[in-house]
Every structure is written in structure tokens, then in C-alpha cells.
Write a protein that holds these residues in place. Structure first.
Motif, PDB file in Angstrom:
ATOM      1  N   SER A 255       0.827  -1.212   0.000  1.00 39.84           N
ATOM      2  CA  SER A 255       0.000   0.000   0.000  1.00 39.84           C
ATOM      3  C   SER A 255       0.857   1.256   0.000  1.00 39.84           C
ATOM      4  CB  SER A 255      -0.946   0.002   1.200  1.00 39.84           C
ATOM      5  OG  SER A 255      -0.241  -0.110   2.423  1.00 39.84           O
ATOM      6  N   LEU A 278     -10.146   3.007  -5.563  1.00 42.73           N
ATOM      7  CA  LEU A 278      -9.310   3.249  -4.391  1.00 42.73           C
ATOM      8  C   LEU A 278     -10.115   3.106  -3.109  1.00 42.73           C
ATOM      9  CD1 LEU A 278      -7.276   6.314  -5.716  1.00 42.73           C
ATOM     10  CD2 LEU A 278      -6.429   3.992  -5.373  1.00 42.73           C
ATOM     11  N   ILE A 307      -5.089   6.301   1.155  1.00 40.83           N
ATOM     12  CA  ILE A 307      -5.689   5.803  -0.092  1.00 40.83           C
ATOM     13  C   ILE A 307      -7.103   6.358  -0.249  1.00 40.83           C
ATOM     14  CG2 ILE A 307      -6.514   3.725  -1.263  1.00 40.83           C
ATOM     15  CD1 ILE A 307      -4.112   2.234  -0.101  1.00 40.83           C
TER      16      ILE A 307
END
Length: 647
Positions: A255, A278, A307
Motif C-alpha cells: 500500500s 481506491l 488511499i
């Protein structure tokens, strides 16, 4: 003797013998050093590829080669490298018969003789990566494959990183396919080490990529690589049949690699992935947990928040997230912004708020709870104990207010941030007001343990224990106090800046009707002020028995609460926000106190009070709504504000 020890049955003996061989090569005569090293490497290379010796001898010889390569300068190894390379070719020709531990050493040795300046270097790197992937398939179920898998993952990722990020290469597509195979390998150890190795080099590689002139090529490469990371993350999360079965370090590193690509795309002013993609990925990383179940100490949750931030549009557009998504993002930011948690998580909170651009896109709707909550989190981050967190928080303020830079001094930067928030036509007044009202709630509970120790608490008989018999063990206060959640935070400075800003810019708060929604704030603040005035009255009525050491107004912890509470009350009165007249009683109590205890009469003991507390009581007793004199006195009471400008 050392060469013979390389064949010893004990593994530790072979390791020590290899180190001794390297030391022997290092201390040899400088005139014949090159030829001496060549002879040692030739002996080890022949023993490593020999089929007549047992595995222990092959293993020891490989250890010897690695130790010599590690300790010697590359300029001393030009001829011997070719000898070793030939030996490794012979070794790999029978890789199906060789134990994994020997193959792992042979792969490491191959990385030493690739020769960056040699012709066909990139082809050698590609062949090495292909060899790693081929070996991983053939030795997956052999004893010792775990250690071999770690070496395969690291060696392949380190070399593949150079190939993938090279924009001058025409075969990037081929290398990205290899990266996909590596990060989605069915073998846990390969995924673990390859992700770790690729992440270590990604920061420098992206910095170099952003300097390239062809922006389109850079964008295309970032899109391709980010898609690989999304697939790898999805695959890693699929391996978990419950909440805890996926491997957290691998998920965290994947990530983070994806985030670095997303941040790079922002620099190039390009959106890599759809917002909904996302958002779904971030929710999967949370494994279905509610916000209340999220662990603020888990760095993966910090990456989740970042994110999520990239799912929001950079500017106002028709493709906005739902209000539910926005509320969830803000709630998660509040949960993770814990001063007791890891600084990296709070750093992720600051970067997420900055990347989401919600402070700017919600600028015209700052009366909403969402905007108010975000601004309050930013103000908390501006006083974080970590300088990197404060730096990113200041960047949020700069973007929100359209400023280019803030002062390098923390106090001045904090002042500029408050002024920037206040200068936006009063839209953020709610944030400034609640930033200090929230702090000065429940004052009696916070002050009472310290007052018990000082024996300044109110009692029916107004009795105060003589200081000569006061013992620390006779109080309800803990011997070992809990640490401050954020020792760097200065709550009184934050209060002074908030009050100073509200008054300076004439912010209109009543139009937002904040105090009607938060009536408990006012009631708690008034109760705290009355409690403080009673404590000070008791102290003065007893002529401050015990001297300055037992003066509540001069205690480093109590002074902050006392002066802050009185200043907050004065500000509420000046702004005319006392709709229920709860502060009228506070003013009457302050007026009665000032009248009863003359500041110039030493017999009453008020002269021993801290002068700033005395001044605050006098201002509170005479404070009026929208009064010029009260306004000027508030300016003087905000003595921690570094600015020299007057209100």
C-alpha cells in the motif's frame, strides 16, 4: 587450514572460516594482493562447482566467495569474477540436484559480477530475474525452500526495480509482467522479501522519474506499475479468510508503494485510478472493521486513510464522493489522530487531509460539521510532537489559504496558521471557538487532585493543613503521574492564538448558532470558572498560608487551567454569546471577589496571586459585549501570542 575448515561438518565453523579467508585476503601484501585474491577465489570457485566433494564443501566454498566479494574493492576483482561466473554456470546446470541453501548463496554471488558498466548489463539483470522465477517454481516444495525464497524475492526485486523504472527501456511492459509475477507469487517468502526490497528503492526511483522531461511516458509507467500494486494488494487480501490471516507487513509495504505512485501522479497533475476503485481497496484493507474497531496504532490504517484521500476529487466537480464516504473519512482521521499512537500514523492523517483537498473543496460550506471537524484536526496536528507531522499540517493550511510558505519557527508558524484560518472571512470561526471550549471543560476533575495535594480544596470548616505535616502519600494524587499524551502541545498558547484570532479578525460566530448546539460547553465553562473563583477566594481568605509554594495560581499545571478558563469566559462575554446568561453569575462572582480582596491590601493576600490571574479576574468582572476597553484587555491577556500587532 582455512580452506580445509570450509568443508567442516559444523555450519558455524564454515561461516567463521569464510570470514577468516576474507580477512586473510584483506591483510595480504598490497603488491601481490590482486593475484592473491584471484588464487583464493579460483580455489573456492573450483570447490563450489565440484561434483566430487560433499555438499558441506560446496557450501563452505560459496561462503568464502561471498565474504571476499563483500570485503574487497571491485577494482581488485576483474579477472577473478570471470572464473567465479564460469563456476556458477556449472553449478546452475544441475540446480535440480543442489540443496536450496547452496542455490541461495549462488544467486547472491551472481549479483556481484553483473558489472554495471559492462555491456549487456540490463540483459544480465533480466536473465537473473528469470532465473530466480524459474528456480522458485522448481524448488518450492524442497526442504529449505523458505530461505531460498527470501533470497529469490530480494535479488529479483532489486534487479527488477532498475529495469521497471528505467524510462529509456522499450521493454517496460515485459518487466512489469515479471514484477506482477513476483509480487503475486504463490509462495509467501517470495512475496514478503520482494515487496520489501522493491519498496526500499521506490522513493529514489520515483524522484528520478519525476525529473524526466517526457511527462506522458512517466504517467504511462506510473499507471502500469500502480495497477500491479492494486492487483497484488487485492491478491494478498484475498488470501485472508478472516480478519487476521493476511500478512500485515506485506500489505503495509504494498500500500505504501501504491501511495508513492499516487503522490507522484499528483505532481504530474494526473489521476491514476478511479476514486471508487481506491475507496473499495481501502475498505478491503480495513477487513470490514467499523471505525470504532480500528486500531490507531496500526500503520496499515494510516495507509488506508491516505488511499481514501485519493478517492476524493482534487477540485470541485460532479464526480464527488457521497456524504457518507466523507463522514467516514473524517471519522477515521479523528480516530487515528491519537497523540499516544505512532507518529507515522499521525503523519498519514496529516498527509491524507492534505491529499484529500477537502479543506479547499468544502471551503464554501465550512459551516458543516465535516469542515469543522477537519479544521479542528489540523489545529491539533499543528501542535504535534513530531516535526514532520507539523510540517505537513502547515502545508494543509497553506493550500487552504493560498499561501506560499509559513515561518520556520514553530510558534510563528502556528500563529500564521491561526491567522490564515481567521482571515477567511470568518468561515472557520466555529473551529477556533470549539478548539478552546473543548479543552476547558470539566476543569474541577482535572484540578482537584493537584489541589488536594496543595490542600487548597474547599471544605466546610475552611481548615487548611499546616505545610509542616503535609505528606505526598496523604493525598489522592498518584505518586507516578500519567504522562501527557502530547508533551509538545501548549494548550494555553493554542487558546491565546484562537482568542486573539477571533478578536483580531472580528469573526462572527453567533450566526452559526454553535453554542445552541453545544450548550453543554458553556455550562461546563461557567461551572469551571465558579469553581476556580471559589478556590482563589479560599486561598485569599486564609492569607495564602504556606507561602508561594502553595499558591494555586503559581503552579505550572494549575495556571494553564485557571488563566485559560477566565480568558475563555471573557471572550464569550465580549462576543455576546451568553444567550442563556450563565456567565452573568460568573461575572458577579468575579466582581465580588475583586471587591472583597483589594489587590493593594497585603493583609488579604491577593497580592500573592499571579499578576496575570489578578488581571484576568478584574477584566472578567467588568467585561462587556463589543466593548473597546474589553477588546484591548483581551489583547493584553493573550501574552503568549508572538505577534507585536495590536487588535
Amino acid at each position: 587450514h582455512i580452506i580445509q575448515s570450509l568443508s567442516h561438518n559444523d555450519h558455524k565453523v564454515r561461516v567463521i572460516a569464510a570470514r577468516a579467508l576474507a580477512n586473510l585476503a584483506t591483510t595480504s601484501d598490497s603488491n601481490n594482493k590482486t593475484s592473491y585474491i584471484d588464487s583464493l577465489l579460483e580455489v573456492c570457485a573450483n570447490r563450489a562447482s565440484s561434483t566430487e566433494l560433499e555438499w558441506n564443501a560446496n557450501h563452505g566454498a560459496l561462503l568464502g566467495i561471498i565474504e571476499i566479494f563483500r570485503t574487497q574493492e571491485p577494482s581488485l576483482l576483474p579477472t577473478s569474477k570471470s572464473v567465479v561466473e564460469s563456476s556458477m554456470k556449472l553449478l546452475f546446470q544441475r540446480k535440480e540436484q543442489i540443496p536450496p541453501s547452496l542455490l541461495a548463496l549462488a544467486l547472491e554471488i551472481k549479483t556481484y559480477y553483473l558489472g554495471e558498466s559492462s555491456s549487456g548489463f540490463m540483459k544480465k539483470q533480466e536473465n537473473l530475474v528469470l532465473s530466480c522465477l524459474e528456480i522458485s517454481k522448481e524448488t518450492a516444495h524442497v526442504v529449505g525452500a523458505a530461505d531460498l525464497g527470501c533470497v529469490i524475492g530480494r535479488v529479483a526485486a532489486e534487479n527488477l526495480s532498475d529495469l521497471v523504472w528505467d524510462v529509456s527501456v522499450t521493454r517496460n511492459g515485459r518487466y512489469i509482467e515479471l514484477l506482477n509475477s513476483l509480487l503475486m507469487s504463490p509462495y509467501y517468502d517470495i512475496r514478503l522479501t520482494s515487496t520489501k526490497a522493491f519498496k526500499k528503492k521506490i522513493y529514489a526511483k520515483i524522484d528520478t522519474l519525476l525529473k524526466h522531461e517526457d511527462k506522458k511516458t512517466c504517467v504511462d509507467l506510473l499507471e502500469a506499475v500502480s495497477c500491479v500494486f492494486v492487483k497484488a494488494l487485492t491478491s494478498e487480501l484475498k488470501t485472508a479468510s478472516s480478519r487476521i490471516e493476511h500478512h500485515p507487513p506485506t500489505v503495509r509495504r504494498l500500500s505504501r508503494c501504491l501511495l508513492e505512485c499516487l503522490y507522484a501522479s499528483r505532481v504530474l497533475d494526473h489521476k491514476l485510478l478511479k476514486g471508487e476503485t481506491l475507496w473499495r481497496l481501502a475498505k478491503r484493507m480495513m477487513c470490514g472493521r467499523n471505525i470504532s474497531e480500528v486500531d490507531p496504532d496500526d500503520k496499515i490504517n494510516g495507509n488506508c486513510l491516505e488511499i481514501m484521500a485519493f478517492s476524493f476529487p482534487k477540485e470541485q466537480s460532479s464526480e464527488t464522493n457521497s456524504e457518507q464516504d466523507t463522514n467516514e473519512f473524517v471519522s477515521l482521521a479523528q480516530k487515528l489522530n491519537d497523540p499516544l499512537g505512532p507518529w507515522r500514523v499521525r503523519h498519514s492523517v496529516a498527509r491524507a487531509i492534505d491529499a484529500s483537498s477537502l479543506l479547499q473543496t468544502l471551503h464554501d460550506n465550512t459551516t458543516s460539521n465535516i469542515s469543522l471537524a477537519l479544521h479542528r484536526e489540523v489545529l491539533k496536528l499543528l501542535q504535534d510532537s513530531d516535526p514532520d507531522v507539523r510540517f505537513v499540517a502547515a502545508s494543509c493550511v497553506r493550500k487552504d489559504q493560498g499561501q506560499q510558505s509559513l515561518s520556520s519557527s514553530h510558534t510563528f508558524a502556528l500563529e500564521q496558521a491561526y491567522f490564515s484560518i481567521g482571515s477567511s472571512s470568518g468561515k472557520n470561526a466555529n473551529c477556533l471557538l470549539l478548539s478552546f471550549l473543548d479543552r476547558y471543560r470539566d476543569i474541577p476533575t482535572r484540578m482537584q487532585p493537584i489541589l488536594d495535594e496543595l490542600h487548597m480544596s474547599i471544605s466546610d470548616d475552611n481548615d487548611i493543613m499546616d505545610p509542616s505535616v503535609l505528606l505526598n502519600t496523604g493525598t489522592s494524587r498518584k505518586i507516578f503521574e500519567d504522562e501527557e499524551p502530547n508533551s509538545y502541545e501548549e494548550p494555553l498558547l493554542a487558546l491565546h492564538l484562537a482568542v486573539f484570532t477571533i478578536i483580531k479578525f472580528g469573526l462572527n460566530i453567533s450566526q452559526h448558532d454553535v453554542l445552541k448546539k453545544e450548550s453543554d460547553y458553556c455550562a461546563d465553562l461557567a461551572d469551571g470558572a465558579n469553581y476556580i473563583i471559589d478556590i482563589l477566594a479560599k486561598q485569599c481568605s486564609n492569607c495564602n498560608r504556606g507561602g508561594i509554594l502553595y499558591d494555586a495560581t503559581r503552579h505550572n499545571s494549575l495556571f494553564v487551567d485557571i488563566q485559560g478558563t477566565l480568558l475563555a469566559c471573557i471572550t464569550i462575554v465580549y462576543l455576546g454569546l451568553d444567550s442563556s446568561s450563565v456567565f452573568l453569575g460568573v461575572q458577579q462572582a468575579a466582581n465580588s471577589f475583586v471587591s472583597q480582596y483589594d489587590t493593594h491590601d497585603a493583609s488579604h493576600g491577593m497580592v500573592t496571586l499571579h499578576p496575570e490571574i489578578t488581571k484576568a479576574l478584574q477584566v472578567l468582572a467588568t467585561a462587556k459585549h463589543d466593548d473597546t476597553e474589553t477588546r484591548s484587555e483581551i489583547n493584553c491577556l493573550c501574552f503568549l501570542v508572538p505577534s507585536n500587532c495590536s487588535i
